[in-house]
Scaffold this active site. Sequence first.
Site, PDB file in Angstrom:
ATOM      1  N   SER A 169      36.398  20.510  -0.866  1.00  0.00           N
ATOM      2  CA  SER A 169      36.500  20.802   0.558  1.00  0.00           C
ATOM      3  C   SER A 169      35.561  19.895   1.367  1.00  0.00           C
ATOM      4  CB  SER A 169      36.225  22.292   0.802  1.00  0.00           C
ATOM      5  OG  SER A 169      36.594  22.683   2.094  1.00  0.00           O
ATOM      6  N   ASP A 269      47.199  25.570   1.216  1.00  0.00           N
ATOM      7  CA  ASP A 269      45.955  25.237   1.916  1.00  0.00           C
ATOM      8  C   ASP A 269      46.264  24.574   3.258  1.00  0.00           C
ATOM      9  OD1 ASP A 269      43.437  24.351   2.679  1.00  0.00           O
ATOM     10  OD2 ASP A 269      43.044  23.258   0.827  1.00  0.00           O
ATOM     11  N   HIS A 299      43.358  27.453  -0.626  1.00  0.00           N
ATOM     12  CA  HIS A 299      42.090  26.732  -0.556  1.00  0.00           C
ATOM     13  C   HIS A 299      41.021  27.531  -1.308  1.00  0.00           C
ATOM     14  CE1 HIS A 299      39.367  23.859   1.444  1.00  0.00           C
ATOM     15  NE2 HIS A 299      38.488  24.853   1.435  1.00  0.00           N
TER      16      HIS A 299
END
Length: 330
Positions: A169, A269, A299
Amino acid sequence: MKRPYPGTAPLTGLLTMYLDGFGRPSIVDATQEDIERARAQVYPTFPPFSWITGRVVADVTVDEGGAPARDGAAIPLRWYTPPGPRTDRPLVVFFHGGGWVQGSTRMYDPICSHLASRLDAVVVSVDYRMAPEHRAPVAAHDAIDATRWLHEHADHGVDRRRFAVCGDSAGGNLAAIVAQQLKDLSADGLPVIRHQALIYPATDLTLASPSIREHAHGAVLDEAKIHTFRRHYLGDAPDAVPATDPLVSPLFGDVTGVAPALVQTADLDPIRDDGTRYASALRTAGVEVRATNYVGLPHGFASFPGVARTGQQHRAELVTQLRHHLGEGS
C-alpha cells in the site's frame, strides 16, 4: 456496521466486516489522538490471532537500530536476522502500509520475520515519519535516506551488493519511489537494488485510477479513506507537494532502468488500478514485471494470510520472486 463486501470469500468478508465495524476508528473521523493510538496498536502474536495474521518466526532475531535522515533526524529501523553465522545474506528493505499516517514496524513482524526466514535474508523495516505531523515528501526522503545508509553501513552479515525493496500500500508506494530514486546505486558494476516487490501499491495520488470509483465502498479501504489519507499526507498549503510529483506518485516518475518488479494487486481494491497501471508503465519502459491480481480479495489481504483464501499463494509468490532476483550473481 458494513455488510461483507460483495465478491469476498466468506471468512475474508467476516474479517473485513469486523475491521470496518468494530476495529479502530475510521481514519475519516479519527482525531490526532486516535491516529497515535492506532499506531501503537499491535495484534497479538499468539493463537488464535496468529492463525489470522500469520505467526512471528521464533528463531528470527529482532533488533532495533537507526539511520540518519537528511535533516538530522533519526530514522528507527527494525532488523530481522535469521539464525546462523552467514556473512553474505541479501537485504530486503521493507516499508509498512497505513496510508502514510498509520501502521508501524512492529505490526509487520509476521511478514518480515517470514521473509527473513524463507529467504535466509536480513530484513530491515523502516519506521519512516508519518503524516499529518510530517507531510510529503518526508516519508519518501526517509525511505531513500535509510536505504542509502544501509547500502553504505549495513552490518548483521549483509551483502551490500544485493538489496530488494518491498512494501504494501503506502509502503509499496515508498518501495517504488526508492527503486526509482536509487536505480543508479551500484556495486561491482551491478545495480544494488535487484528487485522491487510491490503489494497493492499506491502509485497515483491524482486519484485517476478507475477502480477507485468501481470500489468506492470497498472493504478495508474505500474512497472516503483514500481522500482522507491523501489530505493528511499532501496537505493543502500553497507550497504542498503536487500530486504529480514522482516523490509521491511514482507513476509519474522515470521508470527506465529500474529493478525488475513483482506487482501484486487485490481485485476488490479501490487502488487496484494503481498497481496495474504501474505494471504497464514498467513494461512499456522495458522493465521485467510479474503482475498478479488476486481475485476475490480486498485491500490489505497480506496482513491476514490465514483468512485470505490465497494468502499462502501470495506469500509463496513473494518469496519466490525475491529469491530469484536476489540470488548470487543475479
